[in-house]
Structures are given as C-alpha cells and as structure tokens.
Design an enzyme around this catalytic site. Sequence first.
Site, mmCIF file in Angstrom:
data_model
loop_
_atom_site.group_PDB
_atom_site.id
_atom_site.type_symbol
_atom_site.label_atom_id
_atom_site.label_comp_id
_atom_site.label_asym_id
_atom_site.label_seq_id
_atom_site.Cartn_x
_atom_site.Cartn_y
_atom_site.Cartn_z
ATOM 1 N N ALA A 125 33.266 -67.011 23.219
ATOM 2 C CA ALA A 125 33.706 -68.326 23.696
ATOM 3 C C ALA A 125 35.182 -68.196 24.064
ATOM 4 O O ALA A 125 35.808 -67.158 23.806
ATOM 5 C CB ALA A 125 33.497 -69.398 22.630
ATOM 6 N N TYR A 126 35.708 -69.241 24.641
ATOM 7 C CA TYR A 126 37.074 -69.210 25.156
ATOM 8 C C TYR A 126 37.981 -70.148 24.374
ATOM 9 O O TYR A 126 37.596 -71.277 24.049
ATOM 10 C CB TYR A 126 37.079 -69.537 26.656
ATOM 11 C CG TYR A 126 36.463 -68.394 27.419
ATOM 12 C CD1 TYR A 126 37.267 -67.401 27.945
ATOM 13 C CD2 TYR A 126 35.100 -68.266 27.523
ATOM 14 C CE1 TYR A 126 36.707 -66.311 28.594
ATOM 15 C CE2 TYR A 126 34.530 -67.172 28.163
ATOM 16 C CZ TYR A 126 35.344 -66.205 28.694
ATOM 17 O OH TYR A 126 34.785 -65.115 29.317
#
Length: 159
Positions: free
Chosen positions: A29-30
């Site tokens: 994920a970011y």
Amino acid sequence: MAKEIERKFLVRNTDYRKAATCERHLRQAYLSLDPRATVRVRIADGRGFLTVKGLNSGAVRNEWEYEIPVGDAEEMLAECAVSTVIDKRRLIVPAGNGLQWEIDEFGGAHAGLTVAEIELPDASSPVPPAPFIGREVTGDERYYNSSLAAAGASTPPCV
C-alpha cells in the site's frame, strides 16, 4: 540513489507460468501518492520494505528501497496507508542476458489484471521478446500500482 528503468506490458496469455523460476506473494500500500514522491510499504514473503520513487520521465525514475522489520511494515499497512492494499502474485521469468520478466497477477479488487515488467540497464535497451507480452503500457498511469491502489475497489483497466 538508484535509477529504475522499467517497461511495462499487458499479458496476453499464460505461457509465462511454465517458464517461471520463482513465485512470490506481495501485499503493498502507499503512504504517499504524490507523483513527485510515492512512498510504498510492501511485505514480500515475510520481509518488509519501504520504497520511495520519484517522478517518472518515460521509463526512468529515481528509486530508493530499504528493508524494514516486517512488524513495522504490517503496522504501516494497517495504520498509515492512504490507499487500499494491493495483493498480487509475482512470477519471475528469465529473459536472457541477465534480465528477467516480473509478471504480476493481481488479486482482490483488480483480479484478472496481469502485467509484465522488465527492468533494463538503460532506456535505449531493447525489450527481449516473449510470447506472453501484449500491448505496452509504460507511462500509462492507469497501470501504475499507485493508481491501482488509489482506485481501491473500482473496476480495473481494460485488459
């Protein structure tokens, strides 16, 4: 600082599966989706990584990657992510001359999307032929992992 020189393609068949020499499970994920500096946290086969990538210039961009404790990576995924978590299976296929294809089979919201990437020694290097390679999508933001993560449960791009 490392330079990433990567070309990306849609995959048109599953011929790569019989040629794969390695398989990994990835969750990522970011922490930042700013295109000038995307920040990704990834767990790959029990190891954690934090990666910062600069703005693309065609197939070239700056990249810094650091191994971090997997427990920290798990906490970042749960507590700090500004995107959904991408779940994918990565298969590695030798491409000759020390190069390799990385084929990502996406799960979850993007199930059915399969993308092949190859890192090259320089931007003018030819892409080795492979029977599973389809249309090139290098530079098409719809196929950036950060875009897929930001889109969440929306429909994946047409394959």
